[in-house]
Design a protein around this motif. Structure first.
Motif, mmCIF file in Angstrom:
data_model
loop_
_atom_site.group_PDB
_atom_site.id
_atom_site.type_symbol
_atom_site.label_atom_id
_atom_site.label_comp_id
_atom_site.label_asym_id
_atom_site.label_seq_id
_atom_site.Cartn_x
_atom_site.Cartn_y
_atom_site.Cartn_z
ATOM 1 N N ALA A 275 0.724 -1.329 0.506
ATOM 2 C CA ALA A 275 0.337 0.524 -0.073
ATOM 3 C C ALA A 275 0.923 1.163 -0.043
ATOM 4 C CB ALA A 275 -1.297 -0.436 0.912
ATOM 5 N N ILE A 276 0.692 2.006 -0.853
ATOM 6 C CA ILE A 276 1.333 3.581 -1.079
ATOM 7 C C ILE A 276 0.533 4.497 -0.681
ATOM 8 C CG2 ILE A 276 2.931 5.428 -2.174
ATOM 9 C CD1 ILE A 276 3.444 2.807 -4.455
ATOM 10 N N ILE A 277 1.188 5.773 0.746
ATOM 11 C CA ILE A 277 -0.035 6.562 0.886
ATOM 12 C C ILE A 277 0.835 7.565 0.458
ATOM 13 C CG2 ILE A 277 -0.865 7.629 2.816
ATOM 14 C CD1 ILE A 277 -0.486 4.257 4.481
ATOM 15 N N PHE B 234 -3.240 1.823 -3.496
ATOM 16 C CA PHE B 234 -3.322 3.106 -3.101
ATOM 17 C C PHE B 234 -3.871 3.963 -2.153
ATOM 18 C CE2 PHE B 234 -2.016 3.946 -7.573
ATOM 19 C CZ PHE B 234 -0.652 4.579 -7.202
ATOM 20 N N GLY B 235 -3.570 3.227 -0.930
ATOM 21 C CA GLY B 235 -4.033 3.575 0.266
ATOM 22 C C GLY B 235 -4.206 1.525 1.083
ATOM 23 N N LEU B 236 -4.674 2.193 2.782
ATOM 24 C CA LEU B 236 -5.527 1.370 2.484
ATOM 25 C C LEU B 236 -6.836 0.459 2.563
ATOM 26 C CD1 LEU B 236 -3.550 1.840 6.105
ATOM 27 C CD2 LEU B 236 -2.484 0.096 4.279
ATOM 28 N N ASP B 237 -7.461 1.855 2.460
ATOM 29 C CA ASP B 237 -8.873 1.328 2.149
ATOM 30 C C ASP B 237 -9.311 0.525 0.585
ATOM 31 O OD1 ASP B 237 -9.084 3.010 4.301
ATOM 32 O OD2 ASP B 237 -9.891 5.171 3.025
ATOM 33 N N GLN C 129 1.440 -6.543 3.636
ATOM 34 C CA GLN C 129 2.068 -6.797 3.352
ATOM 35 C C GLN C 129 3.772 -5.785 3.938
ATOM 36 O OE1 GLN C 129 0.790 -9.070 1.054
ATOM 37 N NE2 GLN C 129 2.158 -10.854 1.411
ATOM 38 N N TYR C 130 3.554 -4.842 3.269
ATOM 39 C CA TYR C 130 4.157 -4.112 3.216
ATOM 40 C C TYR C 130 3.774 -2.207 2.841
ATOM 41 C CZ TYR C 130 6.805 -7.540 1.773
ATOM 42 O OH TYR C 130 7.649 -8.694 1.600
ATOM 43 N N VAL D 280 7.213 -1.202 7.484
ATOM 44 C CA VAL D 280 6.742 -0.247 7.022
ATOM 45 C C VAL D 280 8.014 0.780 5.961
ATOM 46 C CG1 VAL D 280 6.239 1.931 7.405
ATOM 47 C CG2 VAL D 280 5.060 -0.421 8.458
ATOM 48 N N TYR D 281 7.645 1.599 4.707
ATOM 49 C CA TYR D 281 9.212 2.463 4.497
ATOM 50 C C TYR D 281 8.932 3.822 4.801
ATOM 51 C CZ TYR D 281 11.291 -1.915 3.606
ATOM 52 O OH TYR D 281 11.852 -3.233 3.454
ATOM 53 N N LEU D 282 9.463 4.660 4.894
ATOM 54 C CA LEU D 282 9.112 6.460 3.967
ATOM 55 C C LEU D 282 10.127 6.663 3.283
ATOM 56 C CD1 LEU D 282 8.742 8.592 7.372
ATOM 57 C CD2 LEU D 282 10.360 9.321 5.024
#
Length: 442
Positions: A7-9, A36-39, A46-47, A82-84
């Motif tokens: 998921a990319i936020i 794009f996002g958790l929704d 996983q990521y 989790v990556y930033l």
């Protein structure tokens, strides 16, 4: 075997969104399912990758809170890593490494492609991904087209040059190739973006041979591409504004009569303190010239209150300026001191926050009145709109004067079915606040 999910936020501006879309394409090419996002997911991925904004205090706070929420999911065992990435990572990498040791990786504005390698997916694919390829996260008929990165202006309040570095244009060939590809896939609206559109091409070796500015030459070539129905220009700088882009606007109906040009202020002392390289008189002359060249153009601007040196008289001049100019679209924000900027080093931030907020409220209240009056003036006029969605019995549309997410909507009634992404002429029949209602012109 199920594909790994990521998921990319994406937070912050549309320029960030383009980077998120490029990362999504790379993930897909490497064999991931991307959301794009958790929704968008039935469960947890996983990521998680958080693409952060580091422009102003509120944006930083949102980025940090979102990242902490993702870390909490990791600590609960719901996600693995989790990556930033993005502006916050570029500017505060060392600090984040100490404050958020739970992160599996911190990346900036230019090294985020390495996230895929860090995750350890070594799957080979036959498809070669071009540098500009991306998975569109917006509605499929519109997109943001980033034509440059960075900024050379070094305004006193702004941290963008500290984050993105010097201005770097993409070549026209690269941009036009991307435009043709996206148009072939059904994208018809292109919102052209950069930190400073006015500087586009200043760093390129090859300049237009006909004397045009690089921006005007690029937009003219884009306007001739089959399938391109709307081109809208975002984030021009008032100093060195390429006036010949307005000639292109007049020549091609698919170049929207719309320009987003951040002015920040009108008081000479404040502009000087801001290091804007333009004064109030030149600003007024520029706006008058733009409106004379393109009758009916809609100007979007951004203004700032509370910058050091803004006394009540200077703020009063800003209010008078807004009354005088009657901007069709306007946003504003209160000054927030940013680390390592010229203003932080040379000016004391002495205006109390409550005064800044009062000035911001007064300015936006004035603009709301103006915007409502401008909306009412459109009743009875015919406008070109693009259809975003259907909310029976109406279609939700935007005019050529309305950029996605930040501007107004046009609600259209039609006895015939309208195509999502289609462009139509609409007669405006009413307005409610800033949004319009209309009916299809047959």
């Amino acid at each position: 075997m199920n594909k790994p999910q990521v998921a990319i936020i994406s937070l912050g501006c549309s320029k960030n969104l383009v980077d998120s879309e490029r990362l999504a394409k790379l993930f897909e090419t490497a064999g991931f399912n991307v959301a794009f996002g958790l929704d968008e997911l039935p469960g947890y991925p996983q990521y998680i990758v958080v693409n952060t904004c580091g422009f102003i205090g509120d944006a930083k706070e949102e980025s940090i809170e979102t990242t902490l929420e993702a870390i909490a999911l990791k600590n609960e065992g719901r996600v693995q890593q989790v990556y930033l990435m993005g502006c916050l990572g570029e500017r505060y990498r060392n600090e984040l490494t100490k404050e958020m040791p739970e992160l599996d990786g911190i990346y900036g504005k230019f090294d985020w492609e390495s996230i895929i390698t860090a995750i350890g997916n070594k799957k080979k694919t036959e498809q070669e991904t071009k540098k500009w390829e991306r998975r569109i996260s917006t509605l499929p008929h519109y997109t943001y087209l980033k034509i440059a990165e960075g900024c050379n202006r070094f305004c006193a309040f702004c941290a963008i040059p500290l984050i993105t570095g010097r201005f770097k244009s993409r070549t026209p060939e690269d941009i036009l190739e991307e435009t043709k590809f996206l148009a072939s896939k059904g994208v018809c609206e292109f919102n052209v973006i950069a930190q400073d559109l006015s500087s586009y091409g200043c760093d390129l070796d090859e300049q237009p041979k006909n004397g045009q500015s690089p921006l005007a030459a690029l937009i003219e070539q884009m306007a001739q591409i089959k399938g391109v129905e709307m081109i809208r220009l975002h984030y021009a700088y008032p100093a060195d504004f390429p006036m010949d882009v307005l000639d292109v606007m007049n020549k091609y109906p698919n170049v929207c009569r719309y320009i987003d040009i951040a002015l920040q202020h009108i008081d000479d002392k404040v502009l000087s303190n801001m290091r804007r390289n333009i004064n109030g008189e030149s600003t007024r002359k520029l706006l008058a010239a733009i409106r004379e060249k393109v009758p009916g153009i809609h100007i979007r601007t951004t203004l700032m209150v509370g910058f050091p040196g803004e006394d009540e008289e200077a703020f009063g001049r800003l209010l008078d300026f807004v009354k005088e100019q009657r901007f069709e679209r306007m946003g504003a924000f209160a000054y927030c001191e940013e680390d390592d900027t010229y203003a932080a080093k040379h000016f004391a931030d002495t205006i109390p926050q409550e005064i800044k907020q009062q000035r911001l409220d007064r300015l936006m209240s004035l603009q709301h009145e103006i915007a409502f009056e401008i909306a009412a003036e459109k009743i009875g006029k015919t406008m070109k709109v693009i259809v975003d969605s259907e909310q029976y019995p109406l279609y939700v549309c935007r005019s050529e004067f309305d950029s996605p997410e930040v501007d107004c909507l046009v609600y259209v009634s039609s006895e015939e079915d309208l195509r999502i992404g289609g462009v139509y002429d609409v007669m405006i029949t009413d307005c409610e606040a800033f949004d319009l209602t209309g009916k299809l012109v047959k």
